[in-house]
Design an enzyme around this catalytic site. Structure first.
Site, short mmCIF file in Angstrom:
data_model
loop_
_atom_site.label_atom_id
_atom_site.label_comp_id
_atom_site.label_asym_id
_atom_site.label_seq_id
_atom_site.Cartn_x
_atom_site.Cartn_y
_atom_site.Cartn_z
N ASP A 44 0.83 -1.22 0.00
CA ASP A 44 0.00 0.00 0.00
C ASP A 44 0.86 1.26 0.00
O ASP A 44 0.75 2.11 0.88
CB ASP A 44 -0.93 0.02 1.22
N ALA A 156 -14.09 3.03 7.42
CA ALA A 156 -13.16 4.16 7.48
C ALA A 156 -11.72 3.68 7.44
O ALA A 156 -10.98 3.75 8.43
CB ALA A 156 -13.43 5.01 8.72
N GLU A 211 -11.67 -1.16 -3.02
CA GLU A 211 -11.07 -0.42 -1.91
C GLU A 211 -9.91 0.43 -2.41
O GLU A 211 -9.63 0.51 -3.60
CB GLU A 211 -10.59 -1.40 -0.84
#
Length: 324
Positions: A44, A156, A211
């Protein structure tokens, strides 16, 4: 007969050369990432060119793992953003483990957004920290920006910042009906109490596996990049990156065929190929007038180890992004 056969062959060959769409043409394979050296392991990634020179990359892992580079090609392990987890992180998991950071520069400071959660739950929070230099070990944490709970229909995590028409916005989301967006207070970097939560993208099939949003502006459009399908399974990962665009920041985002991303639309930008499995967890950064796509892939030639992928991002005449 022999002369006619030779003439026919030559004519067919000439037609093949002149034809813009040869019968044997095949779609080009996805491009490989730029070759890099040094510390390649990452997950990520969010990358920025520092105002002081060189590059910083932050990622899932450690206490927000850090990598530094002078040239964007050789990367060194630089420890972590924080020496230890802020105490409030433990409200969301037992290890104080942060996920999917996003770095940006605004108002004379670097801003680092990140998520804390546990696998398989939307009991989650997005936090923010600031730094004058953007370097690891210099970050001051400012606590929660936005939270979600088990009664919410969104999650979140996976924050990403974008400015639009003088206002500050944060896209986020994972599964739980997909990608969302809220407006932030530019002074505090936080969401207002009970903010309007806009819906940007989902898919018609549960568990709504989309996502990691990231939004950039190019020309008169905003482009939403998102990761689809499954990450975090090594060579079994099926992550791929899709994109849609909108003329307003809150959407609707559509693909090149006009299908809304809220109805499962999205153009495929990059998918796994060869040793580069499960491409996703992406972000976009600008470097000296050029756009770059940063992402992780799972290296099929190294037991599925997650590594940093970097590709130039170019724009077609019709205004759509391509990786090269």
């Amino acid at each position: 007969m022999k002369r006619l056969s030779i003439a026919a062959v030559l004519a067919a060959a000439l037609l093949t050369l002149l034809s813009p769409f040869p019968a044997t043409a095949q779609a080009a394979a996805p491009p490989d990432p730029r070759p890099i050296t040094g510390q390649q392991i990452i997950h990520d990634p969010t990358v920025i060119r520092l105002r002081s020179g060189g590059y910083a990359a932050y990622s899932t892992g450690g206490v927000i793992g850090a990598r530094l580079s002078k040239d964007g090609r050789h990367w060194d392990d630089a420890g972590n953003a924080f020496a230890e987890p802020p105490s409030w992180w433990y409200e969301y998991n037992d290890t104080g483990d942060p996920w999917a950071p996003d770095i940006s520069y605004r108002a004379g400071r670097y801003w680092l957004y990140y998520a804390v959660s546990s696998w398989g739950t939307n009991h989650s929070a997005i936090g923010v920290a600031t730094s004058r230099t953007g370097l690891p070990g210099t970050w001051t944490d400012h606590g929660k920006v936005l939270t979600s709970g088990t009664t919410d229909s969104w999650n979140a995590i996976d924050p990403a910042l974008v400015e639009a028409d003088g206002r500050l916005w944060m896209s986020f989301g994972s599964y739980w009906t997909g990608i969302r967006m809220v407006e932030l207070n530019p002074a505090t970097g936080r969401a207002t109490p009970d903010p309007t939560v806009h819906h940007l993208a989902t898919r018609p099939d549960a568990p709504y596996a989309v996502e990691g949003p990231y939004i950039v502006r190019h020309g008169r459009h905003y482009y939403l990049f998102a990761s689809y399908d499954a990450c975090c399974a090594g060579v079994e990962s099926t992550y791929r990156i899709k994109v849609g665009r909108a003329t307003t920041i809150t959407g609707p985002y559509v693909d090149s065929a006009g299908t809304p991303m809220l109805e499962g639309g999205g153009d495929l930008l990059l998918e796994g190929h060869g040793r580069y499995v499960g491409t996703g967890g992406q972000s976009v950064f600008r470097d000296r007038g050029r756009d770059w796509l940063a992402y992780h892939y799972y290296d099929a030639e190294d037991e599925g180890t997650p590594k940093l992928g970097l590709n130039r991002l170019v724009w077609t005449e019709n205004g759509w992004p391509e990786v090269v």
